[in-house]
Design a protein around this motif. Structure first.
Motif, PDB file in Angstrom:
ATOM      1  N   ALA A 222       0.832  -1.207   0.000  1.00  0.00           N
ATOM      2  CA  ALA A 222       0.000   0.000   0.000  1.00  0.00           C
ATOM      3  C   ALA A 222       0.862   1.251   0.000  1.00  0.00           C
ATOM      4  O   ALA A 222       1.894   1.305   0.677  1.00  0.00           O
ATOM      5  CB  ALA A 222      -0.912   0.012   1.220  1.00  0.00           C
ATOM      6  N   MET A 223       0.452   2.233  -0.766  1.00  0.00           N
ATOM      7  CA  MET A 223       1.085   3.541  -0.712  1.00  0.00           C
ATOM      8  C   MET A 223       0.571   4.286   0.524  1.00  0.00           C
ATOM      9  O   MET A 223      -0.402   3.871   1.158  1.00  0.00           O
ATOM     10  CB  MET A 223       0.735   4.336  -1.982  1.00  0.00           C
ATOM     11  CG  MET A 223       1.198   3.668  -3.266  1.00  0.00           C
ATOM     12  SD  MET A 223       0.382   4.320  -4.764  1.00  0.00           S
ATOM     13  CE  MET A 223       1.111   5.962  -4.864  1.00  0.00           C
ATOM     14  N   LEU A 224       1.239   5.394   0.880  1.00  0.00           N
ATOM     15  CA  LEU A 224       0.790   6.216   2.003  1.00  0.00           C
ATOM     16  C   LEU A 224       0.398   7.609   1.510  1.00  0.00           C
ATOM     17  O   LEU A 224       0.915   8.085   0.504  1.00  0.00           O
ATOM     18  CB  LEU A 224       1.896   6.324   3.064  1.00  0.00           C
ATOM     19  CG  LEU A 224       2.051   5.090   3.969  1.00  0.00           C
ATOM     20  CD1 LEU A 224       3.290   5.220   4.839  1.00  0.00           C
ATOM     21  CD2 LEU A 224       0.803   4.901   4.844  1.00  0.00           C
ATOM     22  N   PRO A 225      -0.535   8.265   2.226  1.00  0.00           N
ATOM     23  CA  PRO A 225      -0.886   9.636   1.842  1.00  0.00           C
ATOM     24  C   PRO A 225       0.254  10.607   2.169  1.00  0.00           C
ATOM     25  O   PRO A 225       1.112  10.293   2.992  1.00  0.00           O
ATOM     26  CB  PRO A 225      -2.119   9.946   2.694  1.00  0.00           C
ATOM     27  CG  PRO A 225      -2.125   8.951   3.798  1.00  0.00           C
ATOM     28  CD  PRO A 225      -1.315   7.773   3.373  1.00  0.00           C
ATOM     29  N   PHE A 226       0.265  11.748   1.529  1.00  0.00           N
ATOM     30  CA  PHE A 226       1.215  12.815   1.887  1.00  0.00           C
ATOM     31  C   PHE A 226       0.762  13.405   3.225  1.00  0.00           C
ATOM     32  O   PHE A 226      -0.422  13.347   3.576  1.00  0.00           O
ATOM     33  CB  PHE A 226       1.248  13.894   0.794  1.00  0.00           C
ATOM     34  CG  PHE A 226       0.295  15.047   1.015  1.00  0.00           C
ATOM     35  CD1 PHE A 226      -1.058  14.907   0.725  1.00  0.00           C
ATOM     36  CD2 PHE A 226       0.726  16.272   1.508  1.00  0.00           C
ATOM     37  CE1 PHE A 226      -1.948  15.954   0.923  1.00  0.00           C
ATOM     38  CE2 PHE A 226      -0.159  17.326   1.718  1.00  0.00           C
ATOM     39  CZ  PHE A 226      -1.502  17.166   1.423  1.00  0.00           C
ATOM     40  N   GLY A 227       1.720  13.938   3.978  1.00  0.00           N
ATOM     41  CA  GLY A 227       1.365  14.753   5.144  1.00  0.00           C
ATOM     42  C   GLY A 227       0.620  14.045   6.262  1.00  0.00           C
ATOM     43  O   GLY A 227      -0.153  14.696   6.968  1.00  0.00           O
ATOM     44  N   GLY A 228       0.855  12.743   6.446  1.00  0.00           N
ATOM     45  CA  GLY A 228       0.305  12.047   7.615  1.00  0.00           C
ATOM     46  C   GLY A 228      -1.213  12.095   7.695  1.00  0.00           C
ATOM     47  O   GLY A 228      -1.899  11.997   6.675  1.00  0.00           O
ATOM     48  N   HIS A 229      -1.737  12.258   8.914  1.00  0.00           N
ATOM     49  CA  HIS A 229      -3.194  12.151   9.088  1.00  0.00           C
ATOM     50  C   HIS A 229      -3.932  13.292   8.390  1.00  0.00           C
ATOM     51  O   HIS A 229      -5.089  13.147   8.021  1.00  0.00           O
ATOM     52  CB  HIS A 229      -3.565  12.078  10.569  1.00  0.00           C
ATOM     53  CG  HIS A 229      -3.403  13.369  11.311  1.00  0.00           C
ATOM     54  ND1 HIS A 229      -2.200  13.818  11.793  1.00  0.00           N
ATOM     55  CD2 HIS A 229      -4.299  14.342  11.624  1.00  0.00           C
ATOM     56  CE1 HIS A 229      -2.361  14.987  12.390  1.00  0.00           C
ATOM     57  NE2 HIS A 229      -3.622  15.324  12.300  1.00  0.00           N
ATOM     58  N   LYS A 230      -3.259  14.428   8.185  1.00  0.00           N
ATOM     59  CA  LYS A 230      -3.934  15.545   7.510  1.00  0.00           C
ATOM     60  C   LYS A 230      -4.123  15.238   6.020  1.00  0.00           C
ATOM     61  O   LYS A 230      -5.206  15.437   5.457  1.00  0.00           O
ATOM     62  CB  LYS A 230      -3.152  16.850   7.706  1.00  0.00           C
ATOM     63  CG  LYS A 230      -3.099  17.293   9.164  1.00  0.00           C
ATOM     64  CD  LYS A 230      -2.334  18.606   9.368  1.00  0.00           C
ATOM     65  CE  LYS A 230      -2.308  18.969  10.854  1.00  0.00           C
ATOM     66  NZ  LYS A 230      -1.620  20.252  11.126  1.00  0.00           N
ATOM     67  N   GLY A 231      -3.054  14.757   5.383  1.00  0.00           N
ATOM     68  CA  GLY A 231      -3.176  14.380   3.980  1.00  0.00           C
ATOM     69  C   GLY A 231      -4.174  13.238   3.801  1.00  0.00           C
ATOM     70  O   GLY A 231      -4.941  13.208   2.830  1.00  0.00           O
ATOM     71  N   SER A 232      -4.177  12.320   4.758  1.00  0.00           N
ATOM     72  CA  SER A 232      -5.112  11.198   4.719  1.00  0.00           C
ATOM     73  C   SER A 232      -6.553  11.705   4.779  1.00  0.00           C
ATOM     74  O   SER A 232      -7.434  11.216   4.054  1.00  0.00           O
ATOM     75  CB  SER A 232      -4.815  10.267   5.902  1.00  0.00           C
ATOM     76  OG  SER A 232      -5.723   9.205   5.981  1.00  0.00           O
ATOM     77  N   ALA A 233      -6.796  12.700   5.616  1.00  0.00           N
ATOM     78  CA  ALA A 233      -8.150  13.266   5.737  1.00  0.00           C
ATOM     79  C   ALA A 233      -8.555  13.958   4.438  1.00  0.00           C
ATOM     80  O   ALA A 233      -9.703  13.847   3.992  1.00  0.00           O
ATOM     81  CB  ALA A 233      -8.212  14.241   6.911  1.00  0.00           C
ATOM     82  N   ILE A 234      -7.623  14.657   3.811  1.00  0.00           N
ATOM     83  CA  ILE A 234      -7.940  15.344   2.551  1.00  0.00           C
ATOM     84  C   ILE A 234      -8.207  14.313   1.449  1.00  0.00           C
ATOM     85  O   ILE A 234      -9.150  14.459   0.664  1.00  0.00           O
ATOM     86  CB  ILE A 234      -6.810  16.326   2.174  1.00  0.00           C
ATOM     87  CG1 ILE A 234      -6.833  17.505   3.161  1.00  0.00           C
ATOM     88  CG2 ILE A 234      -6.959  16.816   0.737  1.00  0.00           C
ATOM     89  CD1 ILE A 234      -5.674  18.463   3.033  1.00  0.00           C
ATOM     90  N   ALA A 235      -7.421  13.247   1.408  1.00  0.00           N
ATOM     91  CA  ALA A 235      -7.669  12.192   0.420  1.00  0.00           C
ATOM     92  C   ALA A 235      -9.045  11.563   0.645  1.00  0.00           C
ATOM     93  O   ALA A 235      -9.754  11.210  -0.306  1.00  0.00           O
ATOM     94  CB  ALA A 235      -6.579  11.129   0.502  1.00  0.00           C
ATOM     95  N   THR A 236      -9.434  11.431   1.914  1.00  0.00           N
ATOM     96  CA  THR A 236     -10.756  10.882   2.240  1.00  0.00           C
ATOM     97  C   THR A 236     -11.863  11.825   1.777  1.00  0.00           C
ATOM     98  O   THR A 236     -12.882  11.396   1.225  1.00  0.00           O
ATOM     99  CB  THR A 236     -10.860  10.640   3.763  1.00  0.00           C
ATOM    100  OG1 THR A 236      -9.792   9.796   4.177  1.00  0.00           O
ATOM    101  CG2 THR A 236     -12.187   9.996   4.135  1.00  0.00           C
TER     102      THR A 236
END
Lengths: 334, 334
Positions: A222-236
């Motif tokens: 699996a790849m990871l989002p940029f910028g940790g939990h913040k980038g993950s939230a934006i991707a969501t």
């Protein structure tokens, strides 16, 4: 493939169009996709340029792909327009809806364009640039395939979910950014693998959900989002806004829909347009220029700068392209 | 200040309201701000809770602050509503506009609320939660003060520019995130300084624009955006969208406006609402639930989870608060 020759824009447009038409794509889709890929090539976005042409063969072979798509905009409300891409390439559907989007935003200040059922074409910045060319602010996003684990997770769920934004500037090209919300692009990780190089920490996980610097493990994991939990939230957010909000597939569903065809992801695309004149009134442009001046004052570059420099060089000297790629495209033109 | 007592919500609302009214704030602003701060305290967002009350004294002493603000929504178009906060606290203006925003989005699918000339109140998530409570998708953002250097820069230019998003869920609290687009919050950096601890690499620069792990140097120098050039681009987008687009100050202008008063930043606030029913049609909710299920399947938490857990505990046992803070608030109640 290094770029070792330069050709005039019209030659490359003809080359791309010939390729696509020779495989049975109808002319409107052919013209639209050729234009988008040549725009990317012209601006030095080689990963989103002509090298994508050979891969379109897989997409066009997908059992649901529609070579004859002829999308038309449908007005949903004074603010909302929808275009069904009819399982053709998304770019034609987006283009067919963009005038209505601009018209709505220019009338009531904001507009939303939902493109549905389109096979992913290429970068989003050519579309938001067109919104900015009409003096409006453009924003666009879409899911892809479920390659990216959410922060704190172990398995692919989110797409590489690009976000593109354009702000119009008087007498200057717009402020534009367009990037994946994954830490790195899939192409970048594959390049590391092909070169036998490790990737930096934070780009991805192996099949057991553990951090790894082995690019092959990440491509299978699996790849990871940029910028940790913040980038993950934006991707969501992008997954939701350009998925269920517009009644379309998310990255997981798009991947299921592919069913091993190795086609481009098939999904929706969300475009928003805002009118600074209606919302902000007079002086909006000068306000923004003070911000851009604050970048140049401290030597920070604006995200579109490199593309615009490449665009100038391309206009003067022709568009850089790899002769090996040209040969491949010509040999695959039916 | 550790939270060492628990009090009923109504007691804290009365405490905050008494404090604000005793300093001459009018009742509508007092009720609105007290509610916002107690909501944050209730949900365990202590940095955005009652500890902000003493600092409101500086804000209310700002020469332009308006204790008597009585903002009213003005319809700009079928999609756009504007509320001038009249240099009072922004939260009342946002609340006064939110019904019109919800009405517009519920009618034509999308709405935009521009709040102008408001002194920053607290977190954005209580506002986007209210949008989600109406079954709509909410998005909000604002500039702050020019504490954050753009990627590749050396000096503060961008704000800590929070971004908040809410997605409504049937029978469950909404999916909500709300975070600063700086790598860390200013409060977090100050906490490190007060504890004599170094900060991680990547949080900020010293006065010469060089990386440093000394929190005091960063507070006097520049903070950095989260997520490198991508986070920097998003912070820039927020600066533009919640600044010039809505005809209001950016972080640099907000800081100039403060003129050393150490008041809360005074700026605009952008809220967007989207109707899944109008834009996406049937099945939007079930689509989104598949995504959320993909989080729990792999043990990844949703960003609002901790707040909702704290909210339940607060409802059962009372709201946690520091007795030292209570004493301070009471002693400063005029």
């Amino acid at each position: 493939m290094p770029t070792d020759v330069r050709l005039p824009e019209n030659d490359l447009l003809a080359l791309a169009l010939d390729f696509l038409l020779s495989h049975g794509l109808n002319a409107p889709q052919g013209h639209s996709l050729a234009r988008m890929l040549v725009d990317a090539q012209r601006d030095g976005s080689f990963s989103h340029g002509l090298q994508r042409l050979p891969g379109t063969l897989n997409t066009m072979k997908h059992p649901r792909f529609n070579r004859h798509a002829d999308p038309a905009p449908e007005s949903v409300s004074p603010a909302v327009v929808r275009v069904d891409a009819q399982f053709g390439f998304s770019c034609l559907a987006a283009e067919r809806g963009i005038d209505a989007l601009i018209g709505k935003a220019g009338t009531i200040g904001i507009g939303l364009l939902a493109v549905n059922n389109g096979f992913h074409s290429t970068a989003l910045w050519p579309l938001v640039e067109r919104i900015a060319a009409a003096g409006l602010v453009g924003l666009s996003m879409n899911p892809t395939h479920a390659w990216v684990a959410p922060a704190g997770g172990t398995k692919g769920l989110l797409g590489t979910n690009p976000l593109a934004f354009a702000w119009p500037r008087k007498g200057k090209p717009p402020y534009v950014f367009d990037f994946a919300t994954s830490a790195a692009s899939r192409a970048d990780i594959a390049m590391h693998r092909n070169a036998g190089r490790e990737i930096p920490d934070g780009w991805g996980l192996n099949g057991q959900g553990e951090c790894t610097t082995d690019p092959a493990e990440v491509l299978a994991g699996a790849m990871l989002p940029f910028g940790g939990h913040k980038g993950s939230a934006i991707a969501t957010m992008i997954e939701l806004m350009a998925g269920p909000l517009i009644g379309d597939r998310m990255s997981r569903q798009s991947q299921d829909f592919d069913h091993g065809a190795d086609a481009a992801p098939c999904h929706g695309e969300l475009l928003l347009a805002f009118s600074p004149d209606i919302i902000g009134g007079a002086g909006v442009g000068e306000g923004a220029e003070r911000l851009f001046a604050g970048f140049s004052d401290q030597g920070a570059r604006l995200p579109g700068d490199r593309r615009y420099r490449m665009r100038e060089v391309s206009a003067r000297d022709g568009i850089a392209v790899s002769s090996a790629l040209l040969q491949k495209i010509r040999s695959q033109t039916a």
